[in-house]
Each structure stands twice: as C-alpha cells, then as structure tokens.
Design a protein around this motif. Structure first.
Motif, mmCIF file in Angstrom:
data_model
loop_
_atom_site.group_PDB
_atom_site.id
_atom_site.type_symbol
_atom_site.label_atom_id
_atom_site.label_comp_id
_atom_site.label_asym_id
_atom_site.label_seq_id
_atom_site.Cartn_x
_atom_site.Cartn_y
_atom_site.Cartn_z
ATOM 1 N N ASN B 68 0.836 -1.194 0.000
ATOM 2 C CA ASN B 68 0.000 0.000 0.000
ATOM 3 C C ASN B 68 0.876 1.251 0.000
ATOM 4 O O ASN B 68 1.528 1.580 0.982
ATOM 5 C CB ASN B 68 -0.906 -0.005 1.229
ATOM 6 C CG ASN B 68 -1.875 1.170 1.193
ATOM 7 O OD1 ASN B 68 -2.033 1.825 0.164
ATOM 8 N ND2 ASN B 68 -2.515 1.419 2.312
ATOM 9 N N VAL B 69 0.885 1.957 -1.129
ATOM 10 C CA VAL B 69 1.735 3.145 -1.222
ATOM 11 C C VAL B 69 1.023 4.400 -0.732
ATOM 12 O O VAL B 69 1.642 5.438 -0.532
ATOM 13 C CB VAL B 69 2.213 3.384 -2.676
ATOM 14 C CG1 VAL B 69 3.202 2.321 -3.069
ATOM 15 C CG2 VAL B 69 1.052 3.434 -3.640
ATOM 16 N N ALA B 70 -0.302 4.307 -0.538
ATOM 17 C CA ALA B 70 -1.040 5.476 -0.078
ATOM 18 C C ALA B 70 -1.002 5.593 1.441
ATOM 19 O O ALA B 70 -1.470 6.573 2.002
ATOM 20 C CB ALA B 70 -2.495 5.408 -0.555
ATOM 21 N N ALA B 71 -0.423 4.585 2.107
ATOM 22 C CA ALA B 71 -0.368 4.626 3.568
ATOM 23 C C ALA B 71 0.561 5.741 4.024
ATOM 24 O O ALA B 71 1.491 6.125 3.310
ATOM 25 C CB ALA B 71 0.133 3.282 4.098
ATOM 26 N N ARG B 72 0.298 6.269 5.195
ATOM 27 C CA ARG B 72 1.147 7.297 5.751
ATOM 28 C C ARG B 72 2.550 6.760 6.001
ATOM 29 O O ARG B 72 2.713 5.614 6.401
ATOM 30 C CB ARG B 72 0.570 7.743 7.093
ATOM 31 C CG ARG B 72 0.157 9.190 7.062
ATOM 32 C CD ARG B 72 -0.378 9.572 8.406
ATOM 33 N NE ARG B 72 -1.593 10.364 8.202
ATOM 34 C CZ ARG B 72 -2.080 11.155 9.128
ATOM 35 N NH1 ARG B 72 -1.533 11.224 10.310
ATOM 36 N NH2 ARG B 72 -3.142 11.868 8.873
ATOM 37 N N GLY B 73 3.541 7.575 5.757
ATOM 38 C CA GLY B 73 4.898 7.146 6.083
ATOM 39 C C GLY B 73 5.616 6.434 4.950
ATOM 40 O O GLY B 73 6.804 6.205 5.036
ATOM 41 N N THR B 74 4.905 6.079 3.868
ATOM 42 C CA THR B 74 5.640 5.496 2.751
ATOM 43 C C THR B 74 6.264 6.619 1.922
ATOM 44 O O THR B 74 5.703 7.710 1.815
ATOM 45 C CB THR B 74 4.732 4.660 1.836
ATOM 46 O OG1 THR B 74 3.558 5.418 1.564
ATOM 47 C CG2 THR B 74 4.357 3.346 2.473
ATOM 48 N N ASP B 75 7.408 6.321 1.365
ATOM 49 C CA ASP B 75 8.144 7.331 0.607
ATOM 50 C C ASP B 75 7.605 7.392 -0.819
ATOM 51 O O ASP B 75 7.758 6.434 -1.570
ATOM 52 C CB ASP B 75 9.633 6.950 0.615
ATOM 53 C CG ASP B 75 10.440 7.876 -0.258
ATOM 54 O OD1 ASP B 75 10.004 9.030 -0.439
ATOM 55 O OD2 ASP B 75 11.507 7.450 -0.758
ATOM 56 N N PRO B 76 6.982 8.510 -1.188
ATOM 57 C CA PRO B 76 6.401 8.551 -2.528
ATOM 58 C C PRO B 76 7.464 8.611 -3.631
ATOM 59 O O PRO B 76 7.211 8.200 -4.751
ATOM 60 C CB PRO B 76 5.551 9.824 -2.517
ATOM 61 C CG PRO B 76 6.140 10.670 -1.454
ATOM 62 C CD PRO B 76 6.731 9.745 -0.438
ATOM 63 N N CYS B 77 8.673 9.098 -3.295
ATOM 64 C CA CYS B 77 9.679 9.325 -4.343
ATOM 65 C C CYS B 77 10.122 8.017 -4.994
ATOM 66 O O CYS B 77 10.208 7.919 -6.216
ATOM 67 C CB CYS B 77 10.874 10.065 -3.774
ATOM 68 S SG CYS B 77 10.452 11.737 -3.255
ATOM 69 N N ALA B 78 10.405 7.009 -4.171
ATOM 70 C CA ALA B 78 10.853 5.734 -4.716
ATOM 71 C C ALA B 78 9.762 5.106 -5.567
ATOM 72 O O ALA B 78 10.028 4.553 -6.634
ATOM 73 C CB ALA B 78 11.238 4.794 -3.572
ATOM 74 N N TYR B 79 8.525 5.237 -5.092
ATOM 75 C CA TYR B 79 7.392 4.673 -5.830
ATOM 76 C C TYR B 79 7.223 5.373 -7.172
ATOM 77 O O TYR B 79 6.971 4.744 -8.199
ATOM 78 C CB TYR B 79 6.142 4.802 -4.967
ATOM 79 C CG TYR B 79 4.834 4.636 -5.703
ATOM 80 C CD1 TYR B 79 4.456 3.396 -6.214
ATOM 81 C CD2 TYR B 79 3.968 5.715 -5.866
ATOM 82 C CE1 TYR B 79 3.258 3.249 -6.884
ATOM 83 C CE2 TYR B 79 2.770 5.580 -6.527
ATOM 84 C CZ TYR B 79 2.412 4.341 -7.040
ATOM 85 O OH TYR B 79 1.228 4.211 -7.705
#
Lengths: 291, 246
Positions: B68-79
């Motif tokens: 889940n990339v929309a979760a808080r705390g995940t790094d959007p840049c790598a995604y």
C-alpha cells in the motif's frame, strides 16, 4: 554660462587636489555594496526557500510546528528590517552592541557593522523577492519533477531555483544599485564611503555645490556601469536563441562504434527512411512540427 | 492470468466538501493498456494523480505489487520512479535542454553515472524520434515534440507503469498523431499503461481495457469491444452517442 564655467573649474580643482580621497570613497562604497548585496542575497535565498517549504495536514505535528515557526520568524525579520530606515538600523546596531554588553564588546571595525547592516537590510527585501520568484514558477514544473521521483530538495535545486533566480535577477540588480546609493547613510557610523568624503571635504573648504556635482557624477557612473553589467549577465543567463540539430546517430557515436558510410542513418540522405520521408513530404507537405 | 501490478481499492478523494472520487476499485495487470474515458469533471485526471500520489487520497488503498503506497509514512519518491507520468501540459523543465530533461532524473534520483544516463536518454529520445533535438530548449520545440520528449523522460527512468494524463489534449490536431504513434508503439512492446484520453480511436484500437467514469465513480469497465461496442449502462451509451454526434 559664466557660472557653468566656474563650476567646471571648481570641479576640476576639487578632483585634482582630492581625487585619491574621492576614489577611496568610491572603492569603499562599491566594496560595501557588493559584499552587502551578495550576503543579503544569500540571506534572502535562505529565507525565501525556508518560507516556501510545503507542508500538509498529514505531516507530523513537530514538522508542521517547526515550519510554522520558521515562517513567523522570517516574517518578523522581513517586516522589521523592511519597515525601518537603514540609517536608524545602522545606529541601532552599531551602538546597541556596546550598550548591551556594558562596552565589553565593541564592533571590531566599522566595516563589520556596515556590512552587517547593509546585508540584513538587503536580505529582508530579497526574502520577499525570492519567495515571489519561487511561487511564480509554474506548478507544473514541480509536478514534473515529483513525477520522476525527485525530493523537494532536488526539485528546488535542479528545477525551481535556477528558473526563479533568473526571474529575480532584475531584483538583485535593483538591490545592488540601491545599495550603491543608500550605503551613503553609513557616514552616520563614521564609515568612510563616497558620500562621507564629501562631508569631510566640504567641512574644510566649503565647496558644497562643486563637491556635490562630483558626487552626482560619481554615483551615476557607478550605477550606470552596474546596470550595464547586469543586463549583460541576464543575457548570458538566457543562453542562445538558436540550437544546433544533431544530425548524426548519437547512440552509435556515444558507444564508439563505427558506422559504415554505405549503411547510413535515418537522417542520411541516402537512407531508405530519408527517401521515404522526402516522398511523404512532397506528397503531403512538410509536417508543421518538423524543422 | 498475468501478474497484478496496480490495485486500487475503495479509493475516495474529496476537495473540501466536494467529493471527486467515490469508492474506486480497479486493477491493472502487467502489459495492460487501460484507457480511462469520461466527461470533463468526472474525476479521471484526479484518479490518475492519486495513483501517482500527486494528490493524497482521502481514503482507500493503492497497492503496488501488493504494497500500500497510499499509507502514511511510505516514501512517494521511490514509488514514483516506478510509475512514470506524462502530463497534459508536458511539464518539461524549462531551464534544461531536451537531453538534460531526460538525464536529470536518472542522475539525481537513480544516481546513475552521467555517461550511462546520457546513453539511456539518447536511446529513448531516438525511440520517440527526438534525437536530433537534444540541444534544444523546451521553448524552442513544438507541442507534439515536447510531449514526445516528456514520454522519453518518463521512459528513461525505467518505469513499470506509465500514466498518461490527457497527453494529446493540449496539442494541435496535426500533432496528435505523432504522439499517439509513440504511445501505440509502447503498447505494442508490452508497456503497462494507464491513459486518460478523449481519443476514442486510441481507446478502441490500442487499449486492452476501457474504464468509463461518470461523476466520480467507475460506471462501466471491460474490453473495448464491450464498453465501446456494446455498452450496457445508459450513461455510457449517452456519453458515446454525444461523442459520435460531434
């Protein structure tokens, strides 16, 4: 007419006798204005960048608090130093330091105090210019950078600031010219810039008007040269209006391989692609996007 | 059944009290070319921007390979390096040349050495037919050319999925073709693509999957034959009729 001739004579006389003093003043003025503008720009840049760090409601509370605090501090700084006369700031800072330390700490030199005053004054103006420069860049630029995975810092340094800096170049030039002129108020803390020498020399020989004429010519010369240089720098930053088409096959060149002349490239006149393109062009006309 | 790449679950997005997306569910498998069609204001672009995390979804999940990339705390840049995006307004970096545009992401984000980045950039610029223009600035080339450079820029990052947000809407009619051709080639090579578009011919001929959106929800989805050829819902029929009527 006679009066003009007299004036010319007096100006020549003043210059002949005191040119080292005037030139020394010019030198000090220019050094002060240049250093003050450079440091001021750095201050303004830092403030403007800190001021435009985005935050959203989903960010952790400490980060939001810190960013809000930074914005308030920068705001107060800008309002105070933009909203008071520089001549007063000079007095305030120059005499404030010994006052608060019971004369234990003095300014090491009047240079240090003057540079500080001009710098933070310029910084206050530049902070707003930089902020304006940053927010004037199309948000699409930020989105484009984000979409290839850039962080906020990378976006700023690679994409936004180079464009923002170009846009605020006229503002930087403005500030430099203002500093050349307005550093004259530093005579109040006994800094010997160009105008201070006028005050000194007229105290001796009372030639107020001829000396003022010398000063007028001197300041105008400095600012004219400055704006000329600035225009030139801006032009250099814009780069060339034209560009070269690269007609060779870049990939094979970069890879260092050799292409046999008979084989050709798609841009080669003998190649199949080129002949086909020419045929299409003759049939349908040149595509508009092509040049 | 090929591998699932993207999975959108119960995605909702509101701007203030205005609910733009409501409970969106759909999946993208490897190699899919999904065309998202629908009227203006139906939330197509917002959906795409949510998938790229340019907008933060109000609720719901976006699973990329199960994560889940929309979760808080995940790094959007790598995604985002894995999910490229092509914009309606190109968004090329104005301070760089065509070549630099395609290199900067590789050197700064992926930390590739610059000669490798240069070779990759040239490879993709060649592919979109823009290799002769590497020294031009964005303001010196036409809209269709800009969009082709933008596609090359996205490809140079080596993404698994490419998102296209109305890539031809800002172009003059005669330049639409050159961009669509590039996209068609990509689709043929098996690139996974998600395309918001008004080009019905592209949706019909190139896509493997069509999603019709209406007022923030997915109204109908299926193969192009199903959705475009034999629409079941009345809204879809009306929309397509309006399009044909033009």
């Amino acid at each position: 007419m006679q009066r003009f001739l007299d004036l010319c004579q007096d100006v020549a006389l003043l210059w002949q006798n005191y040119w080292p003093g005037y030139l020394n003043g010019v030198k000090n003025t220019l050094i002060l204005a240049l250093i003050g503008t450079v440091i001021g720009c750095v201050i303004g840049l830092v403030c403007g960048i800190l001021n435009t760090i985005p935050y959203s409601k989903s960010d952790p509370a400490p980060k939001r608090f810190l960013l809000k605090l930074i914005r308030i501090v920068v705001r107060v700084y800008v309002e105070v130093f933009r909203g008071t006369p520089m001549i007063l700031q000079a007095v305030f800072i120059y005499y404030g330091l010994p006052y608060f330390t019971y004369n234990a700490v003095q300014w090491p030199s009047v240079w240090a105090a003057s540079i500080l005053v001009v710098s933070i004054n310029t910084g206050a103006y530049m902070a707003e210019s930089v902020r304006g420069g940053i927010i004037s860049i199309d948000p699409g630029q930020t989105e484009g950078a984000k979409a290839i995975g850039m962080t906020h810092f990378q976006t700023m340094t690679s994409v936004i600031l180079p464009q923002a800096l170009r846009n605020i170049m006229p503002q930087i030039g403005n500030n430099f010219i203002i500093n050349v002129k307005d550093s004259s108020v530093m005579f109040i803390i006994t800094f010997t810039e160009f105008f201070a020498f006028h005050r000194y020399i007229t105290g001796i020989n009372m030639m107020y008007f001829p000396s003022a004429t010398v000063e007028m010519i001197g300041y105008l010369t400095m600012t004219l040269i400055a704006s000329f240089i600035l225009r030139w720098v801006e032009k250099r930053m814009d780069g060339s209006d034209s560009y070269e088409l690269v007609q060779a096959d870049q990939l094979t060149m970069a890879a260092g391989t050799y292409t046999h002349p008979d084989k050709g490239t798609p841009f080669d006149e003998r190649s199949k692609e080129h002949r086909e393109r020419v045929r299409q062009e003759l049939k349908y006309g040149r595509p508009k996007g092509d040049r | 059944m090929s591998e699932l790449v993207l999975e959108v679950r119960h995605l909702s997005k509101s701007f203030g009290s205005n609910e733009v997306l409501r409970d969106i569910d759909f999946t993208v498998s490897k190699g899919d070319v999904t065309a998202i069609i629908g009227a203006s204001g139906s939330g197509k672009s917002t959906l795409l921007r949510c998938i790229n995390l340019l907008e933060t979804p109000t609720s719901g999940e976006i699973l990329f390979h199960g994560q889940n990339v929309a979760a808080r705390g995940t790094d959007p840049c790598a995604y985002r390096t894995k999910v490229g995006m092509v914009f309606q307004s190109f968004n090329l970096f104005n301070n760089m040349t065509v070549l630099q545009n395609c290199m900067v992401g590789q050197t700064k984000v992926l930390r590739r050495p610059s000669d490798e980045a240069r070779a990759t950039a040239l490879h993709y610029l060649e592919k979109v037919g823009m290799a002769p223009y590497i020294n031009a600035k964005p303001r010196q080339i036409s809209g269709g050319q800009k969009q082709r450079v933008a596609i090359a820029r996205a490809l140079a990052m080596g993404p698994e999925v490419l998102l296209f947000d109305e890539p031809t809407s800002a172009l003059d009619p005669e330049m639409v073709g050159e961009v669509l051709t590039v996209m068609q080639d990509l689709a043929r090579e098996g690139m996974t693509m998600l395309v918001v578009t008004h080009e019905m011919a592209f949706a019909r001929d190139v896509s493997t999957h069509v999603v019709y959106m209406n007022q923030g929800v997915i109204c109908e989805e299926g193969t192009p034959e199903q959705v475009l050829g034999n629409p079941q819902k009345k809204e879809t029929q009306d929309f397509l009729a309006r399009f044909r009527g033009q």
